[in-house]
Design an enzyme around this catalytic site. Structure first.
Site, mmCIF file in Angstrom:
data_model
loop_
_atom_site.group_PDB
_atom_site.id
_atom_site.type_symbol
_atom_site.label_atom_id
_atom_site.label_comp_id
_atom_site.label_asym_id
_atom_site.label_seq_id
_atom_site.Cartn_x
_atom_site.Cartn_y
_atom_site.Cartn_z
ATOM 1 N N HIS A 92 -10.575 9.563 8.959
ATOM 2 C CA HIS A 92 -10.360 8.031 8.932
ATOM 3 C C HIS A 92 -9.815 7.430 10.198
ATOM 4 O O HIS A 92 -10.325 6.417 10.625
ATOM 5 C CB HIS A 92 -9.525 7.703 7.912
ATOM 6 C CG HIS A 92 -9.355 6.123 7.394
ATOM 7 N ND1 HIS A 92 -10.274 5.172 7.447
ATOM 8 C CD2 HIS A 92 -8.334 5.324 7.520
ATOM 9 C CE1 HIS A 92 -9.783 4.082 7.247
ATOM 10 N NE2 HIS A 92 -8.438 3.988 7.341
ATOM 11 N N ARG A 139 -0.565 9.238 3.343
ATOM 12 C CA ARG A 139 -1.779 9.275 3.286
ATOM 13 C C ARG A 139 -2.016 10.836 3.233
ATOM 14 O O ARG A 139 -2.945 11.599 2.628
ATOM 15 C CB ARG A 139 -2.639 8.634 4.171
ATOM 16 C CG ARG A 139 -2.920 7.323 4.084
ATOM 17 C CD ARG A 139 -3.808 6.901 5.020
ATOM 18 N NE ARG A 139 -4.010 5.283 4.597
ATOM 19 C CZ ARG A 139 -4.361 4.348 5.316
ATOM 20 N NH1 ARG A 139 -4.836 4.743 6.706
ATOM 21 N NH2 ARG A 139 -4.661 3.042 4.829
ATOM 22 N N ARG A 157 -0.699 7.660 10.360
ATOM 23 C CA ARG A 157 -0.268 6.407 10.441
ATOM 24 C C ARG A 157 0.155 5.748 8.945
ATOM 25 O O ARG A 157 -0.550 6.135 8.137
ATOM 26 C CB ARG A 157 -1.660 5.641 10.929
ATOM 27 C CG ARG A 157 -1.859 4.293 10.739
ATOM 28 C CD ARG A 157 -2.865 3.523 11.480
ATOM 29 N NE ARG A 157 -4.181 3.956 10.794
ATOM 30 C CZ ARG A 157 -4.719 3.072 9.816
ATOM 31 N NH1 ARG A 157 -3.995 1.875 9.402
ATOM 32 N NH2 ARG A 157 -5.826 3.342 9.294
ATOM 33 N N HIS A 171 -8.410 9.748 5.004
ATOM 34 C CA HIS A 171 -8.176 9.209 4.179
ATOM 35 C C HIS A 171 -8.293 9.603 2.665
ATOM 36 O O HIS A 171 -9.408 10.141 2.435
ATOM 37 C CB HIS A 171 -8.950 7.733 4.322
ATOM 38 C CG HIS A 171 -8.322 6.518 3.399
ATOM 39 N ND1 HIS A 171 -8.486 6.632 2.174
ATOM 40 C CD2 HIS A 171 -7.569 5.580 3.975
ATOM 41 C CE1 HIS A 171 -7.671 5.538 1.718
ATOM 42 N NE2 HIS A 171 -7.164 4.845 2.878
ATOM 43 N N GLU A 205 0.831 -1.154 0.126
ATOM 44 C CA GLU A 205 -0.131 -0.035 -0.037
ATOM 45 C C GLU A 205 0.847 1.102 -0.157
ATOM 46 O O GLU A 205 2.321 1.160 0.182
ATOM 47 C CB GLU A 205 -0.880 -0.028 1.501
ATOM 48 C CG GLU A 205 -2.122 -1.262 1.208
ATOM 49 C CD GLU A 205 -2.858 -1.459 2.397
ATOM 50 O OE1 GLU A 205 -3.416 -0.166 2.571
ATOM 51 O OE2 GLU A 205 -2.995 -2.169 2.974
HETATM 52 C C1 FAD Z 1 -13.406 1.441 6.518
HETATM 53 C C2 FAD Z 1 -12.179 1.193 7.323
HETATM 54 C C3 FAD Z 1 -10.718 0.450 6.633
HETATM 55 C C4 FAD Z 1 -9.859 0.149 7.498
HETATM 56 N N1 FAD Z 1 -8.768 -0.657 6.896
HETATM 57 C C5 FAD Z 1 -7.760 -0.945 7.572
HETATM 58 C C6 FAD Z 1 -6.842 -2.002 7.229
HETATM 59 O O1 FAD Z 1 -6.949 -2.317 6.118
HETATM 60 N N2 FAD Z 1 -5.912 -2.201 7.966
HETATM 61 C C7 FAD Z 1 -5.641 -1.657 9.133
HETATM 62 O O2 FAD Z 1 -4.582 -1.801 9.881
HETATM 63 N N3 FAD Z 1 -6.477 -0.800 9.653
HETATM 64 C C8 FAD Z 1 -7.692 -0.446 9.063
HETATM 65 N N4 FAD Z 1 -8.619 0.636 9.715
HETATM 66 C C9 FAD Z 1 -8.383 0.805 10.871
HETATM 67 C C10 FAD Z 1 -8.815 -0.176 11.817
HETATM 68 O O3 FAD Z 1 -9.666 -0.905 11.556
HETATM 69 C C11 FAD Z 1 -8.953 0.258 13.212
HETATM 70 O O4 FAD Z 1 -8.205 1.261 13.638
HETATM 71 C C12 FAD Z 1 -9.207 -0.879 14.416
HETATM 72 O O5 FAD Z 1 -9.937 -1.854 13.755
HETATM 73 C C13 FAD Z 1 -9.493 -0.122 15.586
HETATM 74 O O6 FAD Z 1 -9.686 -1.487 16.501
HETATM 75 P P1 FAD Z 1 -10.358 -0.916 17.824
HETATM 76 O O7 FAD Z 1 -10.476 -2.512 18.403
HETATM 77 O O8 FAD Z 1 -9.289 0.091 18.644
HETATM 78 O O9 FAD Z 1 -11.624 -0.161 17.606
HETATM 79 P P2 FAD Z 1 -13.113 -0.738 16.885
HETATM 80 O O10 FAD Z 1 -12.794 -1.728 16.129
HETATM 81 O O11 FAD Z 1 -13.576 0.269 16.182
HETATM 82 O O12 FAD Z 1 -13.953 -1.015 18.298
HETATM 83 C C14 FAD Z 1 -14.515 -0.226 19.027
HETATM 84 C C15 FAD Z 1 -15.406 -0.897 19.980
HETATM 85 O O13 FAD Z 1 -15.822 0.062 21.116
HETATM 86 C C16 FAD Z 1 -17.048 0.175 21.045
HETATM 87 N N5 FAD Z 1 -17.435 1.197 21.981
HETATM 88 C C17 FAD Z 1 -17.192 2.567 21.672
HETATM 89 N N6 FAD Z 1 -17.847 3.675 22.310
HETATM 90 C C18 FAD Z 1 -18.237 2.523 23.474
HETATM 91 C C19 FAD Z 1 -18.939 2.862 24.564
HETATM 92 N N7 FAD Z 1 -19.064 4.318 25.262
HETATM 93 N N8 FAD Z 1 -19.345 2.099 25.411
HETATM 94 C C20 FAD Z 1 -19.256 0.847 25.128
HETATM 95 N N9 FAD Z 1 -18.583 0.448 23.833
HETATM 96 C C21 FAD Z 1 -18.039 1.328 23.042
HETATM 97 C C22 FAD Z 1 -17.652 -0.182 19.724
HETATM 98 O O14 FAD Z 1 -19.131 -0.537 20.064
HETATM 99 C C23 FAD Z 1 -16.812 -1.086 19.201
HETATM 100 O O15 FAD Z 1 -17.247 -2.401 19.957
HETATM 101 C C24 FAD Z 1 -9.646 0.580 8.793
HETATM 102 C C25 FAD Z 1 -10.589 1.392 9.117
HETATM 103 C C26 FAD Z 1 -11.887 1.763 8.510
HETATM 104 C C27 FAD Z 1 -12.992 2.542 9.251
#
Ligand code: FAD
Length: 424
Positions: A326, A265, A361, A224, A109
């Site tokens: 993003h 990016r 990032r 993004h 990428e």
């Molecule tokens: C469209 C898209 C494509 C992406 N592609 C990539 C990729 O190819 N490679 C890569 O490395 N990264 C990618 N990313 C980034 C990556 O997906 C995220 O940064 C990563 O998954 C974050 O994981 P997380 O567990 O921190 O949060 P998340 O997976 O967002 O989970 C957050 C959780 O917290 C919960 N939550 C939030 N607030 C509260 C609250 N007040 N009370 C209770 N629960 C709460 C939500 O319901 C959810 O369950 C992408 C992101 C997006 C949006």
């Protein structure tokens, strides 16, 4: 209610943290929405890994260069050297990555100097997070509660004793635990145009502000370069960077290229904004004409389908794209074990800031960073386990939280603005 560990959020960070805690500990996972509704499920492009020792320096340099050398070098080293172990675990939990012969296939990428990204079609996040979620659901020591929004921390003498939150019916409860882990993801829901789920509104950041928990780099927000331009409201659909990695090019309204598409990016985003301003247009175009049709259909089936749904056949025509919010590089300031400035409170994943990403990032480092530092939080809790001091039961006053979504939104956006002004 008292449990051993509370984990708020069930994206990759929360799930993998839970799976790395001892099976004899009681774990309560709480999530604001359905378990499948996390940004982790949306990740398209892939997950970086250290292919072999020969790629170490180059992987490190790409990460640091993308981050404008504001990265924490120790965190970067930890992330890269821990990556093979994380991938080994994911495969053990059932995640499948594209293969080539006896080994993995790797894609590339923007801002990566060589292919080092594992992928599963263009739905890598769904594959990884689905496997982790299935495993969590099989574990008897983990209770997963959906549609429960955490709104506050219970704290005493700068030590976290648990959380306060409400269910879908608006009924409030308090849960106590020896340790609390915040894994609430990003802040895209605060922005009009974002690739994130709308319910991701930086609640942990708001709670941290209320409890004077240290934050870091909260004005470092990634835009993004390529999301599908439509007139529709709601979450913006991402056109993964790996599409450009495989050869897609950006064009202005005259069909001319105006930027090296494989730069970091922030550089590509700035170039697109400049071009839109110069031409007075609402978007630019992304052409996949250099990618063979077969490759598009096998590597990017989800993007192909989504674009077709809104009337664009990416095997035949260019699509309109525009930059959107993003990713959140800043967040709750944590050390290399994911400890926040409050005792017994950890933060992992996108809501935390351990400095890996610096100011910007590198593509596909987010899933990896979330997983590596979620595991470190779990191991640190395990190695240092002690019971919390539960000397008082709190009485919840729901009135206190009556307008919290508006107040929290304002508090976080104001704090970001303040930080931005301070740094300018
Ligand atoms: C469209 C898209 C494509 C992406 N592609 C990539 C990729 O190819 N490679 C890569 O490395 N990264 C990618 N990313 C980034 C990556 O997906 C995220 O940064 C990563 O998954 C974050 O994981 P997380 O567990 O921190 O949060 P998340 O997976 O967002 O989970 C957050 C959780 O917290 C919960 N939550 C939030 N607030 C509260 C609250 N007040 N009370 C209770 N629960 C709460 C939500 O319901 C959810 O369950 C992408 C992101 C997006 C949006």
């Amino acid at each position: 209610m008292k449990t051993d560990v509370i984990i708020v959020g069930c994206g990759v960070a929360g799930l993998y943290c839970a799976l790395n805690l001892p099976k004899e500990k009681g774990i309560l996972m709480l999530t604001k929405s359905k378990a499948e509704e996390s940004d982790s499920f949306l990740a398209q492009g892939g997950i970086c890994v250290l292919r072999d020792e020969g790629d170490y320096e180059s992987f490190r340099e790409d990460t640091m260069r993308a981050g404008h050398y504001e990265n924490n070098p120790e965190s970067v080293d930890i992330m890269i050297s821990s990556s093979p172990k994380v991938i080994e675990d994911l495969v053990r939990f059932g995640a499948e990555f594209e293969r080539e012969g006896d080994g993995f296939a790797y894609t590339k990428e923007g801002a990566h100097s060589s292919p080092r990204i594992l992928f599963h079609e263009d739905e890598t996040g769904k594959e990884i997070t689905g496997a982790l979620l299935r495993t969590v659901r099989e574990r008897e020591n983990i209770t997963l509660v959906e549609n429960f929004t955490v709104v506050d921390l219970i704290a005493q003498d700068n030590s976290c004793l648990g959380i306060v939150g409400h269910n879908e019916e608006g009924e409030y409860s308090a849960f106590y635990a020896d340790y609390t882990v915040l894994a609430t993801g990003g802040i895209g829901g605060l922005f009009k145009h974002s690739t994130n789920y709308r319910h991701l509104t930086g609640d942990s950041v708001a709670m941290a502000l209320n409890h004077n928990i240290k934050l870091k780099n909260i004005d470092y927000i990634q835009i993004h370069p390529t999301t599908l331009y439509t007139e529709e409201k709601g979450r913006e659909f991402l056109i993964s960077e790996s599409v450009r990695g495989e050869g897609a090019i950006l064009l202005n309204s005259k069909g001319e290229r105006f930027v090296d598409e494989l730069q970091p990016r922030d550089v590509v985003t700035n170039a697109i904004h400049e071009e839109m301003k110069k031409e007075g247009t609402a978007h630019v175009w992304l052409s996949l004409e250099n990618i063979p049709k077969e490759e598009i259909l096998t590597h990017f089936p989800n993007i192909y389908r989504q674009c077709l749904d809104v009337g664009y056949d990416i095997t035949k025509e260019s699509i309109p794209v525009v930059p959107s919010q993003h990713y959140f590089m800043g967040g709750i300031d944590v050390d290399k074990y994911s400890r926040s400035s409050m005792d017994r409170l950890y933060a992992v994943g996108e809501t935390s800031c351990n400095g890996v990403h610096g100011k910007n990032r590198l593509a596909s480092n987010s899933l990896l960073e979330s997983l590596v530092f979620a595991r470190r939080a779990a191991l640190h809790i395990t190695d240092n386990y002690s019971e919390g001091q539960h000397t008082q039961e709190i009485t919840i006053d729901p009135e206190k939280y009556i307008d919290y979504p508006t107040q929290y939104r304002k508090a976080v956006l104001d704090a970001i603005e303040k930080e931005r002004n301070t740094n300018e």
